[in-house]
Design an enzyme around this catalytic site. Structure first.
Site, PDB file in Angstrom:
ATOM      1  N   SER A  54       0.876  -1.182  -0.090  1.00  0.00           N
ATOM      2  CA  SER A  54       0.051   0.105  -0.019  1.00  0.00           C
ATOM      3  C   SER A  54       0.926   1.351   0.071  1.00  0.00           C
ATOM      4  CB  SER A  54      -0.980   0.057   1.125  1.00  0.00           C
ATOM      5  OG  SER A  54      -2.065  -0.750   0.783  1.00  0.00           O
ATOM      6  N   LYS A  57       0.090   3.734  -2.586  1.00  0.00           N
ATOM      7  CA  LYS A  57      -0.736   4.943  -2.662  1.00  0.00           C
ATOM      8  C   LYS A  57      -0.143   6.267  -2.484  1.00  0.00           C
ATOM      9  CE  LYS A  57      -4.168   1.654  -0.891  1.00  0.00           C
ATOM     10  NZ  LYS A  57      -4.535   0.533  -0.180  1.00  0.00           N
ATOM     11  N   SER A 109      -6.180   3.171   4.309  1.00  0.00           N
ATOM     12  CA  SER A 109      -5.636   2.491   3.262  1.00  0.00           C
ATOM     13  C   SER A 109      -6.603   1.690   2.429  1.00  0.00           C
ATOM     14  CB  SER A 109      -4.477   1.304   3.887  1.00  0.00           C
ATOM     15  OG  SER A 109      -3.856   1.109   2.864  1.00  0.00           O
ATOM     16  N   LYS A 210       3.047   6.717   5.114  1.00  0.00           N
ATOM     17  CA  LYS A 210       2.171   5.425   4.780  1.00  0.00           C
ATOM     18  C   LYS A 210       2.764   3.967   5.309  1.00  0.00           C
ATOM     19  CE  LYS A 210      -1.521   4.019   2.698  1.00  0.00           C
ATOM     20  NZ  LYS A 210      -1.587   2.667   3.804  1.00  0.00           N
TER      21      LYS A 210
END
Length: 363
Positions: A54, A57, A109, A210
């Site tokens: 993730s 992202k 997320s 993140k």
């Protein structure tokens, strides 16, 4: 970005600068980057390609911040509903702003938020992935390729610790992106979302960025912290103890290094000899400021590049090459140079011919 490092992931010669106890960092791959100066303070196998889950992202959110008005509202299409993995549980037909979806993307997320934003921005997930790869090329991320906006494992979806650090340093210069990833908790309708990034509560000055995890990729974490106007970016890949690793690296990075301004725009860094000019030499001036993160025991030196001479005419303000900034034997940056003065070409007097010498010239 204030001084984005030449738009490339390979912006500096990489050396292990930060001394840590053996086994202090459990990550398979890691990097600690000074965001403003671009200096790598620590690295461990930072250029090996890996699945990035993730943390993908980061690029998704950056493109939305750059290409869309986050106050726009969109109706959630059926293609964005029921995406596997982490989710903000979007419903087909509900209407949310892009900013609300960004919160769902970066705090929760949400893979469904990633698909919704990609479709809004580019029309299809495939076209958005092409935009992601175009941006990666622009930033010089040579070890990165995207196949989707959410980071679910795919054969040709990968990045490196160094590329993720460069991307994140760039993204954190965007105020909308920075505000989004630094938010701890937000409420959207009946949804309350808390940021998965525990460092926001644990590390002084932490302001992003993140988390990521898949079984194949392992635990991945990209973090940012800012103290006294100085930002550090940390990336770990496949690290089961990532919260401790990031806390250790960030604390060491802030305590062991301080930013020093070595050069100010207009400083004279040397001289260039001028052949066939009205002046024998002209000064070489810095065309830009240059700052670097240094340890207390380190000293930087500036070395001029090029042959050390030029042929007239030399024009004040024109490019004159660059100077290397070195710490020990390592080049840690460059400074653009300009000529500080003009040196015109000397005009050679025509030698008199035989009859002019004989009769003293014709008048």
């Amino acid at each position: 970005m204030k001084r984005f490092f030449a738009g490339t992931a390979a912006f500096l010669a990489a050396v292990l600068f930060l001394t840590l106890p053996a086994g202090a960092i459990s990550a398979q791959k890691a990097i600690l980057l000074d965001a403003e100066t671009g200096r790598v303070l620590y690295e461990k196998d930072a250029d090996s390609r890996s699945l990035i889950a993730s943390t993908t992202k980061i690029m998704t959110a950056l493109l939305i911040c750059e290409h869309c008005n986050v106050l726009d509202r969109m109706e959630i299409p059926k293609e964005a509903v029921g995406i596997e993995g982490s989710s903000m549980y979007l419903q087909e037909g509900e209407i949310l702003s892009l900013q609300e979806l960004l919160y769902g993307l970066m705090l929760r997320s949400g893979n469904d938020a990633a698909v919704a934003l990609a479709i809004y921005c580019a029309g299809t997930v495939e076209q958005f992935a092409a935009m992601m790869n175009d941006k990666a090329r622009q930033l010089g991320l040579t070890g990165t390729h995207f196949e989707n906006p959410h980071g679910l494992d795919a054969p040709s979806h990968y990045s490196t610790a160094r590329d993720l650090a460069v991307l994140s340093a760039y993204a954190m210069e965007n105020p909308i992106f920075q505000r989004t990833v630094s938010s701890k908790t937000v409420r959207i309708g009946n949804r309350t979302m808390q940021n998965h990034n525990k460092l926001l509560w644990r590390v002084e000055g932490a302001d992003g960025i993140k988390t990521g995890y898949t079984k194949a990729a392992g635990r991945i974490l990209v973090s940012s912290a800012t103290r006294d106007g100085r930002r550090l970016i940390c990336v770990t890949i496949n690290d089961g103890n990532d919260w401790v690793s990031h806390s250790t690296l960030l604390e060491r990075g802030f305590s062991a290094y301080s930013v020093q301004q070595l050069v100010r725009e207009g400083d004279c860094l040397g001289f260039s000899v001028v052949f066939s000019g009205t002046q024998a030499e002209v000064p070489l001036l810095a065309a830009e400021d240059f700052s670097i993160a240094l340890r207390k025991d380190e000293k930087a030196q500036i070395i001029l590049s090029g042959p050390g001479f030029a042929y007239a005419p030399v024009i004040k303000g024109k490019a004159a090459g660059y100077a290397y900034v070195c710490v020990g034997d390592t080049v840690v940056g460059t400074v653009k140079l300009i000529y500080g003065e003009t040196a015109e070409r000397t005009v050679e007097k025509k030698k008199p011919g035989f009859w002019e010498r004989l009769f003293g010239g014709v008048k």
